[in-house]
Enzyme design. Sequence first.
Site, PDB file in Angstrom:
ATOM      1  N   LYS A  13       2.423  11.209 -25.013  1.00  0.00           N
ATOM      2  CA  LYS A  13       3.785  10.754 -24.737  1.00  0.00           C
ATOM      3  C   LYS A  13       4.104  10.952 -23.266  1.00  0.00           C
ATOM      4  O   LYS A  13       3.486  11.744 -22.558  1.00  0.00           O
ATOM      5  CB  LYS A  13       4.793  11.519 -25.602  1.00  0.00           C
ATOM      6  N   SER A 137      -9.712  14.079 -26.960  1.00  0.00           N
ATOM      7  CA  SER A 137      -8.525  13.392 -26.456  1.00  0.00           C
ATOM      8  C   SER A 137      -8.883  12.341 -25.413  1.00  0.00           C
ATOM      9  O   SER A 137      -9.838  12.501 -24.647  1.00  0.00           O
ATOM     10  CB  SER A 137      -7.552  14.407 -25.838  1.00  0.00           C
ATOM     11  N   ALA A 143      -0.847  18.345 -18.738  1.00  0.00           N
ATOM     12  CA  ALA A 143      -0.423  17.444 -17.663  1.00  0.00           C
ATOM     13  C   ALA A 143       0.902  16.779 -17.988  1.00  0.00           C
ATOM     14  O   ALA A 143       1.241  15.749 -17.413  1.00  0.00           O
ATOM     15  CB  ALA A 143      -1.502  16.386 -17.404  1.00  0.00           C
ATOM     16  N   GLY A 144       1.648  17.335 -18.938  1.00  0.00           N
ATOM     17  CA  GLY A 144       2.950  16.784 -19.279  1.00  0.00           C
ATOM     18  C   GLY A 144       2.898  15.543 -20.136  1.00  0.00           C
ATOM     19  O   GLY A 144       3.856  14.764 -20.175  1.00  0.00           O
ATOM     20  N   LEU A 145       1.793  15.346 -20.876  1.00  0.00           N
ATOM     21  CA  LEU A 145       1.607  14.131 -21.674  1.00  0.00           C
ATOM     22  C   LEU A 145       1.655  14.393 -23.175  1.00  0.00           C
ATOM     23  O   LEU A 145       1.204  13.568 -23.969  1.00  0.00           O
ATOM     24  CB  LEU A 145       0.277  13.462 -21.290  1.00  0.00           C
ATOM     25  N   GLY A 146       2.170  15.541 -23.565  1.00  0.00           N
ATOM     26  CA  GLY A 146       2.325  15.818 -24.988  1.00  0.00           C
ATOM     27  C   GLY A 146       1.045  16.156 -25.711  1.00  0.00           C
ATOM     28  O   GLY A 146       0.943  15.955 -26.923  1.00  0.00           O
ATOM     29  N   SER A 148      -0.289  19.063 -26.531  1.00  0.00           N
ATOM     30  CA  SER A 148      -0.139  20.085 -27.577  1.00  0.00           C
ATOM     31  C   SER A 148       0.573  19.509 -28.794  1.00  0.00           C
ATOM     32  O   SER A 148       0.251  19.848 -29.940  1.00  0.00           O
ATOM     33  CB  SER A 148       0.632  21.300 -27.040  1.00  0.00           C
ATOM     34  N   GLU A 208       3.959  23.568 -32.544  1.00  0.00           N
ATOM     35  CA  GLU A 208       4.499  23.538 -31.190  1.00  0.00           C
ATOM     36  C   GLU A 208       5.212  24.848 -30.846  1.00  0.00           C
ATOM     37  O   GLU A 208       5.167  25.303 -29.703  1.00  0.00           O
ATOM     38  CB  GLU A 208       5.484  22.370 -31.056  1.00  0.00           C
ATOM     39  N   ASP A 219       8.735  16.057 -28.399  1.00  0.00           N
ATOM     40  CA  ASP A 219       7.321  15.726 -28.218  1.00  0.00           C
ATOM     41  C   ASP A 219       6.625  15.489 -29.552  1.00  0.00           C
ATOM     42  O   ASP A 219       5.940  14.471 -29.741  1.00  0.00           O
ATOM     43  CB  ASP A 219       6.604  16.834 -27.441  1.00  0.00           C
TER      44      ASP A 219
END
Length: 405
Positions: A13, A137, A143-146, A148, A208, A219
């Site tokens: 995301k 993946s 890297a802030g892309l969801g 986790s 999460e 997220d």
Amino acid sequence: MFEDCVVVSAPGKVILTGEHAVVYGKTALAASLSLRLFVNIQRTDVGQVTLDLKDFGTQKCWSCDELASNGFLEHSKSPRRPSPDEIKTLKKLCGMNSDKEVLTVEELAIITFLFLMLSICSDSSERFPSLSVEMKSQFPFAAGLGSSAAYSVCLSAGFLTFAKAVTPTSCKSNGGITLPVGVEALTTTSCYNESDLKLINMWALEGERLIHGNPSGIDNTICTYGGCMSYTKGDIMPLPRVPSLRILLIDTKVPRSTKRLVAGVRERYDKYPTIIGPVLDAIGNLSDKFRTLLYQLADGESDDESRDLKLSLFSELETLWDINQHLLQAIGVSHASINDICSITAKYGLYSKLTGGGGGGSVIALINQTVSDDDISLVQSSLTEKGYGSQEAILGGYGVLLHSV
């Protein structure tokens, strides 16, 4: 009884607009990515559970007897949080000190795996089945892309499917989104119904929480349901119609701490409330306008007049994209690498902004219809020369999916 093999995937995301301002009650928009994370669960007969985190180069193995004798918990009919004592047990199973407080990304991933597996797959007849689990993946971690959230969603959906606690149904369409490289080798057979998605999302939120402590929930919701959503003061609302937007996803390769960046904005806000407050208001207003433009872009016909209108609307999106980046820079969450990337893409007519916490992490560039594939290749070459990673993606695709090989 359990399934023999389950392969699930969930999207990454991005935050489109509203970073940091969302903490102050403003609107943020988030969208799923066409890039996905996969979890493959295979039943075995070797009497052990194996976890292979390929992107970390990490493998862990436990005997089924070891898991059955730890006294962790009985089968959980509904999602719940582990107790402090259970978290200590999970840490011991991972081979770490039970009092250790600061955990690595890999350690958090392993603990989340154990918690979800032990919670969902336990039953009275076969408490801990022998199985092998592999994760891979298509987008970078931390890297802030969801990553986790996608991981938690895949584990939740995978184990619920493996334990036959959900009933996937045949997918009718792919929502107009082309499945990414790596999915073509799989036959996408099933989606999950609304009640199953709700259960998957609730379990994923507990995963999460183990990783992030007190996440907003957006997220895991995006990674579960896909599409595009707005988030305001705790309310998550799906956008009923959005266009399929092409983006260039750029990795600065610079690690960052979202917690530290959020604290930095708070410090500025507390010191200069009459200055930073209006900037945050502007970011929130920008998100509202951006959402309206997305609706308008998704509507209309395909005639020449409509195409001209959509080009004009897309130009407005780019302007807001650029303004958003400058506003984020004003509150101190940009970075030299992000500014550099914005300058590189601007040379080729692409507007870029940070996504997520900032301070490094990822940058997203909108790709409009007037930019040629040759220019995209030139942009990516220029980014590679500066040490940045990049890949194309489409916004707003499917949420969690079940595949068959």
